[in-house]
Design a protein around this motif. Structure first.
Motif, PDB file in Angstrom:
ATOM      1  N   GLU A  15      36.846  29.902  40.163  1.00 30.38           N
ATOM      2  CA  GLU A  15      37.283  31.289  40.065  1.00 30.38           C
ATOM      3  C   GLU A  15      36.091  32.245  40.135  1.00 30.38           C
ATOM      4  OE1 GLU A  15      38.369  28.837  38.123  1.00 30.38           O
ATOM      5  OE2 GLU A  15      40.550  28.850  38.295  1.00 30.38           O
ATOM      6  N   MET A  19      35.265  35.106  42.972  1.00 27.19           N
ATOM      7  CA  MET A  19      35.034  36.519  42.639  1.00 27.19           C
ATOM      8  C   MET A  19      33.655  36.983  43.100  1.00 27.19           C
ATOM      9  SD  MET A  19      37.081  37.354  39.153  1.00 27.19           S
ATOM     10  CE  MET A  19      35.967  36.496  38.099  1.00 27.19           C
ATOM     11  N   LEU A  22      33.541  38.491  46.446  1.00 27.32           N
ATOM     12  CA  LEU A  22      34.097  39.837  46.579  1.00 27.32           C
ATOM     13  C   LEU A  22      33.082  40.932  46.273  1.00 27.32           C
ATOM     14  CD1 LEU A  22      37.531  39.187  44.837  1.00 27.32           C
ATOM     15  CD2 LEU A  22      37.057  39.246  47.287  1.00 27.32           C
ATOM     16  N   LYS A  23      31.917  40.572  45.780  1.00 26.97           N
ATOM     17  CA  LYS A  23      30.922  41.578  45.392  1.00 26.97           C
ATOM     18  C   LYS A  23      30.533  42.480  46.555  1.00 26.97           C
ATOM     19  CE  LYS A  23      28.739  39.344  41.476  1.00 26.97           C
ATOM     20  NZ  LYS A  23      27.491  38.767  40.949  1.00 26.97           N
ATOM     21  N   LYS A  26      33.080  45.235  47.085  1.00 25.17           N
ATOM     22  CA  LYS A  26      32.998  46.276  46.063  1.00 25.17           C
ATOM     23  C   LYS A  26      31.772  47.147  46.294  1.00 25.17           C
ATOM     24  CE  LYS A  26      33.510  46.855  41.104  1.00 25.17           C
ATOM     25  NZ  LYS A  26      33.577  46.177  39.816  1.00 25.17           N
ATOM     26  N   GLN A  45      40.935  44.770  43.898  1.00 25.30           N
ATOM     27  CA  GLN A  45      41.532  44.320  42.642  1.00 25.30           C
ATOM     28  C   GLN A  45      42.580  43.244  42.894  1.00 25.30           C
ATOM     29  OE1 GLN A  45      40.542  45.121  39.438  1.00 25.30           O
ATOM     30  NE2 GLN A  45      41.865  43.388  38.999  1.00 25.30           N
ATOM     31  N   LYS A  47      42.603  41.148  45.354  1.00 22.60           N
ATOM     32  CA  LYS A  47      41.865  39.936  45.710  1.00 22.60           C
ATOM     33  C   LYS A  47      41.246  39.292  44.472  1.00 22.60           C
ATOM     34  CE  LYS A  47      40.930  41.316  50.444  1.00 22.60           C
ATOM     35  NZ  LYS A  47      39.941  41.649  51.472  1.00 22.60           N
ATOM     36  N   LYS A  48      40.750  40.125  43.542  1.00 26.84           N
ATOM     37  CA  LYS A  48      40.216  39.586  42.287  1.00 26.84           C
ATOM     38  C   LYS A  48      41.304  38.868  41.506  1.00 26.84           C
ATOM     39  CE  LYS A  48      37.757  42.147  39.575  1.00 26.84           C
ATOM     40  NZ  LYS A  48      37.208  43.284  38.821  1.00 26.84           N
ATOM     41  N   ASP A  49      42.489  39.456  41.486  1.00 31.68           N
ATOM     42  CA  ASP A  49      43.598  38.832  40.773  1.00 31.68           C
ATOM     43  C   ASP A  49      43.944  37.476  41.390  1.00 31.68           C
ATOM     44  OD1 ASP A  49      43.732  41.009  39.074  1.00 31.68           O
ATOM     45  OD2 ASP A  49      45.396  41.970  40.142  1.00 31.68           O
ATOM     46  N   ALA A  51      41.891  35.623  43.008  1.00 30.51           N
ATOM     47  CA  ALA A  51      40.738  34.737  42.810  1.00 30.51           C
ATOM     48  C   ALA A  51      40.690  34.141  41.410  1.00 30.51           C
ATOM     49  CB  ALA A  51      39.441  35.497  43.096  1.00 30.51           C
ATOM     50  N   PHE A  53      40.757  36.299  38.309  1.00 33.23           N
ATOM     51  CA  PHE A  53      40.101  37.195  37.351  1.00 33.23           C
ATOM     52  C   PHE A  53      40.692  37.058  35.954  1.00 33.23           C
ATOM     53  CE2 PHE A  53      40.012  41.327  35.163  1.00 33.23           C
ATOM     54  CZ  PHE A  53      38.651  41.479  35.014  1.00 33.23           C
TER      55      PHE A  53
END
Length: 76
Positions: A15, A19, A22-23, A26, A45, A47-49, A51, A53
């Motif tokens: 996980e 994430m 995704l940096k 952002k 957000q 995509k973070k979910d 992944a 988060f």
């Protein structure tokens, strides 16, 4: 109050790796490289979910709570 706390990530390594990917998205939104910043942040957000988060957050919260039980501080 968290002096000495060490976040153990063994159970959430995949996980965290997802994430970390995704940096750059952002960063681009934060630097204004995209036109629709609010829309892009919403996509990030989502995509973070996906992944994981929430799983990372729950693991961190659980470890912090356990640490504070074992290492109480004045005022707790």
């Amino acid at each position: 109050p968290l002096t000495g706390f060490n976040f153990v990530t063994d159970s959430i390594k995949s996980e965290i790796a997802k994430m970390n990917e995704l940096k750059s998205l952002k960063l681009a939104a934060g630097n204004g490289v995209v036109e629709d910043i609010p829309g892009e942040l919403g996509k990030i957000q989502q995509k973070k979910d996906k992944a994981g988060f929430q799983k990372v957050r729950e693991e961190l919260t659980g470890q912090i709570n356990e640490f504070l039980k074992e290492h109480p501080y004045e005022g707790q």
